[in-house]
Design a protein around this motif. Structure first.
Motif, PDB file in Angstrom:
ATOM      1  N   GLU A 195       1.018  -1.353  -0.165  1.00 12.48           N
ATOM      2  CA  GLU A 195       0.148   0.168   0.478  1.00 12.48           C
ATOM      3  C   GLU A 195       0.322   0.984  -0.512  1.00 12.48           C
ATOM      4  O   GLU A 195       1.706   1.617   1.106  1.00 12.48           O
ATOM      5  CB  GLU A 195      -0.848  -0.295   0.725  1.00 12.48           C
ATOM      6  N   TYR A 219     -12.477   5.274   7.729  1.00 13.87           N
ATOM      7  CA  TYR A 219     -10.694   5.210   7.079  1.00 13.87           C
ATOM      8  C   TYR A 219     -11.155   4.041   6.571  1.00 13.87           C
ATOM      9  O   TYR A 219      -9.730   3.272   6.473  1.00 13.87           O
ATOM     10  CB  TYR A 219     -11.082   4.835   9.095  1.00 13.87           C
ATOM     11  N   LEU A 220     -11.651   3.032   7.142  1.00 14.68           N
ATOM     12  CA  LEU A 220     -12.442   1.916   6.794  1.00 14.68           C
ATOM     13  C   LEU A 220     -11.593   1.282   5.396  1.00 14.68           C
ATOM     14  O   LEU A 220     -11.432   0.266   4.800  1.00 14.68           O
ATOM     15  CB  LEU A 220     -14.123   1.496   7.153  1.00 14.68           C
ATOM     16  N   SER A 265      -6.760   3.697   1.715  1.00 15.81           N
ATOM     17  CA  SER A 265      -5.631   3.008   1.727  1.00 15.81           C
ATOM     18  C   SER A 265      -5.053   2.871   2.508  1.00 15.81           C
ATOM     19  O   SER A 265      -3.670   2.252   2.739  1.00 15.81           O
ATOM     20  CB  SER A 265      -5.121   3.654   0.498  1.00 15.81           C
ATOM     21  N   SER A 270      -4.412   1.643   6.000  1.00 13.60           N
ATOM     22  CA  SER A 270      -5.478   0.269   6.891  1.00 13.60           C
ATOM     23  C   SER A 270      -4.539   0.086   7.614  1.00 13.60           C
ATOM     24  O   SER A 270      -4.901  -0.363   9.168  1.00 13.60           O
ATOM     25  CB  SER A 270      -5.727  -1.107   5.998  1.00 13.60           C
ATOM     26  N   ASN A 311      -4.437   2.932  10.568  1.00 16.68           N
ATOM     27  CA  ASN A 311      -5.273   3.122  11.206  1.00 16.68           C
ATOM     28  C   ASN A 311      -5.715   2.201  11.744  1.00 16.68           C
ATOM     29  O   ASN A 311      -7.499   2.130  11.916  1.00 16.68           O
ATOM     30  CB  ASN A 311      -6.498   3.386  10.064  1.00 16.68           C
ATOM     31  N   ARG A 312      -5.267   0.800  12.287  1.00 20.46           N
ATOM     32  CA  ARG A 312      -5.852  -0.458  12.955  1.00 20.46           C
ATOM     33  C   ARG A 312      -6.375  -0.637  13.871  1.00 20.46           C
ATOM     34  O   ARG A 312      -8.025  -0.338  14.810  1.00 20.46           O
ATOM     35  CB  ARG A 312      -5.326  -1.516  12.480  1.00 20.46           C
ATOM     36  N   LEU A 347      -9.621   2.125  14.174  1.00 18.27           N
ATOM     37  CA  LEU A 347     -10.709   1.120  13.642  1.00 18.27           C
ATOM     38  C   LEU A 347     -11.146   0.553  14.625  1.00 18.27           C
ATOM     39  O   LEU A 347     -12.335   0.139  15.041  1.00 18.27           O
ATOM     40  CB  LEU A 347     -10.613   0.571  12.374  1.00 18.27           C
TER      41      LEU A 347
END
Length: 838
Positions: free
Chosen positions: A449, A519-520, A523, A525, A528-529, A532
């Motif tokens: 990513e 955020y879900l 790109s 991820s 931002n895990r 979330l």
């Protein structure tokens, strides 16, 4: 006519007064001129430690003799008033700094005042060594007398405040002589050519002659000419074999730059304007065979510089990764050291693995130092001086040990954790570099990513502006004696509260659940895990994510050599001192606002201010806008009421003793005032500091000088420079506003990264008299007469451009200034008083 070299000490000493004529424009120096002067003074003071006779040329002063009065000689300042005024303000700041910090030696401060600022035996304005134009006299008198409003928002007041902060930052507690060296450099090391004449007309002819310069050879041209002069008959074959490939490989700017990069590794203080004198002195000691070897060496260095400029040319993956990151980081300071390392690899004296490790050490050092919240001052010299140690063993280990010794601020793992947990990451350094750290963390977790920094912005999860919903969420976590605003100020700019997004303006201060949805679909991820997974977002979640970031950073960027005992200083209060001194008269900030700037709390800040003299500390109030009951002036004999002092400075108080909330400066505002965030805070006005940062990172020093010289000339014509707010910060050269004119005019827009100067015919066609195509054609013809400018006739209603490199040559700048003067002469309305003075 009297022409002689002189110093500030000689100019201002004795029974003399310098009068700025009333027809001169008011004081106009801005941040970029002050920054440049201060940088030159610091370099000069450092150089004079080993070479006491070194001077720095400040240009010419054109003077006209005035009256000879009983108290001395008067001079009219025809040219040079901006420099003379700025240096007089600096002397006032130096005097006041010494009055506070060297009370045991009061004569140091008073000798500056009485010899170079004001004569206490003379009455009225006759006592002033420099008497500015009438518009600046009140502000200048306040600075001279240390009166209320000395640090006002006027140009004079801003300059005074700047130098007070600069002196605070420059004073190393472990060096008792550094301020004295600065004083000696200012008074005895800044040299001028003083041109004095009795005939005022003659003075102006001299002034015009001094400002008419022809086309000059570059420093690179001079080095090349010297080298091939030495080779004589062998020059043609050497040119074909070595010089021509180098010339084809590099741009004209890099061809000149390589001689400086080679030299500055050994002479860190060498300026680019001194390339030829340094290289000629070194080469003069060599025979012809050695000269030939030098040309070959320069050509091979050019191959390495080409790789630094374009890392994709490097075949080794690990080495290529670190070269790419250093290129993205954008610091030109690392280039000389990187050039030396690649040259060692090419010569076989260091292996590819060793050089890869050395570049990793450089990267770790600058990233950890940035995260540790250390000021940038001294970083350039630290990295340049590393060039001198890389021959002492395996380069990877040598550099790691070098960065680990002394006071170089190579943050340890424990310091990284503490800084991330407490420091306002968002308010430190270049915005692009902040985004790069977030990008590299993301890519280390998910290389598939990739992050496009140019299309990303930094998003505050807990928003910078609290809505009632967010305020209620924070209230649930408050401890005793905590307020929502204080907790918010401590948390909002921490690394754990930040992420990358492509739609910052859309997210803004929306609810946490709404942000999670976006955020879900992002790109980013990996980055931002934890966001979330959270059911809510507040102090607990931010601190947990701080720890997560610390783990990733410690894992990715190795720390200093643990076997070496670091020189660990105590808490650094210098940023606090700068911030407080930057609060202008009539404004205030809170203990919480100031404390959040360095990740501490209001109580230790209050304790610190109760024992250390900091100018402006009375402008720091309690969070509710009231004066602290425990506030005391450091001088026990000072019985002034702090509220009365603040009101005299222009701060308004309600009947209940609460200061005007509109006059409060937040933590982010303080960071802006002292230039802590070099690319401006997103969502706020952008300053010329941002433009110059982009200009310096994308162009060689010769072009930076050319652009700033043109801006100076434009301001001399009465114009101003305004700045845009896009990712690439454009500069609008706005014409002086004429009395009675209905519209504003600007001829050029300058783009620092893409390197274009846009001529805005498209806008001019709606602004009389330039709505007449003949007038736009006349302007185009004047510009096209400048070498390097070619504006096609077919674009007379568009926005054609020419390269920014044109500004580098003095002759071209002179022609452009003439065209701009013509442009101003066509404007409708009557010239303002300021324009007439210009």
């Amino acid at each position: 006519m009297d022409v002689r070299e002189t110093t500030l000490q000689e100019l201002l000493g004795g029974p003399k007064q310098y009068l700025v004529p009333l027809y001169q424009r008011p004081y106009a120096w801005q941040g970029r001129q002050r920054d440049r002067l201060w940088s030159d003074i610091l370099e000069l003071a450092e150089t004079r430690r080993s070479n006491p006779g070194t001077t720095h040329f400040m240009g010419s002063l054109v003077l006209s003799t005035g009256a000879i009065v009983p108290t001395g000689m008067e001079f009219l300042v025809v040219d040079g008033q901006q420099r003379l005024t700025t240096l007089s303000i600096l002397l006032c700041a130096l005097r006041d700094y010494l009055r506070i910090h060297q009370k045991d030696q009061p004569m140091l401060a008073e000798s500056i005042h009485e010899q170079y600022i004001a004569d206490r035996f003379k009455p009225g304005d006759g006592r002033l060594k420099l008497l500015p134009t009438q518009a600046d006299r009140d502000a200048f008198r306040a600075v001279v007398d240390g009166a209320v409003g000395a640090d006002s928002t006027s140009g004079v007041g801003q300059a005074y405040s700047f130098f007070r902060r600069a002196l605070e930052l420059a004073d190393d507690p472990e060096d008792p002589h550094d301020i004295e060296r600065i004083r000696e450099a200012v008074l005895g090391g800044l040299s001028f050519v003083s041109i004095t004449a009795r005939d005022e007309d003659n003075v102006y002819r001299i002034f015009e002659s001094l400002n008419n310069t022809g086309l000059r050879l570059t420093q690179g041209d001079l080095v090349r000419n010297y080298l091939f002069m030495r080779l004589s008959s062998r020059g043609e074959s050497v040119y074909s074999s070595w010089w021509l490939p180098m010339q084809q490989r590099l741009s004209t700017e890099d061809l000149e730059l390589i001689f400086w990069l080679d030299a500055v590794a050994d002479e860190p203080l060498l300026k680019q304007g001194d390339i030829y004198s340094y290289q000629q002195s070194r080469l003069a000691k060599m025979d012809d065979e050695q000269i030939l070897a030098e040309i070959e060496r320069f050509s091979r260095l050019s191959e390495q510089l080409a790789v630094i400029r374009e890392p994709s040319l490097e075949p080794e993956p690990g080495l290529r990764k670190h070269l790419q990151r250093l290129a993205e980081w954008g610091s030109t300071t690392t280039v000389p050291l990187t050039l030396r390392l690649l040259a060692r690899r090419a010569a076989g004296t260091s292996s590819a693995d060793e050089v890869t490790g050395a570049l990793a050490a450089i990267e770790s050092y600058i990233v950890r130092r940035t995260l540790g919240g250390r000021p940038g001052q001294g970083l350039n010299r630290t990295i340049l001086q590393a060039c001198a140690v890389i021959d002492d063993g395996p380069v990877d280990q040598v550099l790691l040990d070098y960065f680990s010794t002394g006071r170089k601020y190579f943050a340890t793992d424990a310091q990284i954790r503490e800084s991330i947990r407490t420091q306002p990451f968002y308010l430190r350094g270049l915005r692009t570099q902040q985004k790069l750290i977030l990008k590299w963390v993301q890519e280390s977790l998910n290389p598939k990513e990739p992050v496009d920094v140019d299309k990303s912005t930094i998003e505050h999860i807990l928003p910078q502006t609290l809505t009632p919903e967010w305020r209620t969420a924070l209230e649930r976590e408050l401890g005793d004696d905590e307020s929502v605003d204080e907790v918010h100020e401590q948390l909002v700019h921490q690394l754990g509260n930040l992420t990358l997004t492509g739609y910052n303006s859309e997210l803004s201060n929306r609810s946490f659940e709404s942000k999670q949805t976006d955020y879900l679909n992002s790109s980013y991820s990996a980055l931002n895990r934890r966001v979330l997974e959270a059911s809510s977002w507040g102090r607990e979640q931010i601190l947990e994510r701080d720890e997560w970031f610390a783990d990733r950073i410690i894992e990715q960027w190795s720390g200093p050599n643990e076997r070496i005992e670091p020189d660990t200083p105590g808490r650094d209060w210098s940023l606090v001192h700068q911030a407080i001194m930057a609060i202008p008269a009539g404004r205030w900030s809170s203990y919480g606002d100031v404390a959040a700037l360095i990740g501490t709390h209001p109580v230790p800040l209050g304790n610190h201010l109760s024992s250390v003299p900091v100018a402006g500390a009375h402008r720091v109030l309690q969070g509710g806008g009231t004066i602290s009951p425990g506030f005391r002036w450091l001088d026990a004999d000072d019985d002034r009421d702090p509220r009365v002092v603040l009101e005299e400075e222009g701060l308004l108080f309600a009947p209940n003793g609460v200061a005007d909330e509109a006059a409060r400066i937040s933590t982010a505002g303080l960071a802006e005032l002292i230039g802590l965030v070099a690319e401006g805070l997103e969502g706020t006005d952008t300053t010329d500091r941002t433009f110059l940062g982009q200009l310096s990172s994308a162009n060689p020093p010769s072009i930076v000088h050319g652009v700033t010289a043109l801006f100076d000339a434009w301001e001399d014509l009465g114009g101003s420079v305004e700045f845009g707010s896009n990712r690439e910060i454009s500069a609008f050269m706005t014409s002086p506003r004429r009395v009675g004119a209905e519209k504003s005019y600007w001829p050029f827009t300058v783009y620092p990264i893409s390197g274009n100067v846009e001529v805005v015919f498209q806008y001019l066609r709606d602004r009389p008299p330039f709505d007449e195509v003949e007038l736009r054609e006349a302007f185009r013809a004047r510009l096209n007469a400048v070498e390097g400018v070619s504006l096609p006739a077919s674009r007379i209603d568009k926005r054609p451009s020419f390269p920014i490199e044109v500004f580098r040559e003095p002759a071209a700048r002179e022609q452009i200034v003439d065209a701009l003067q013509w442009f101003i002469d066509q404007l409708p309305g009557e010239a303002s008083a300021q324009e007439s003075a210009a």
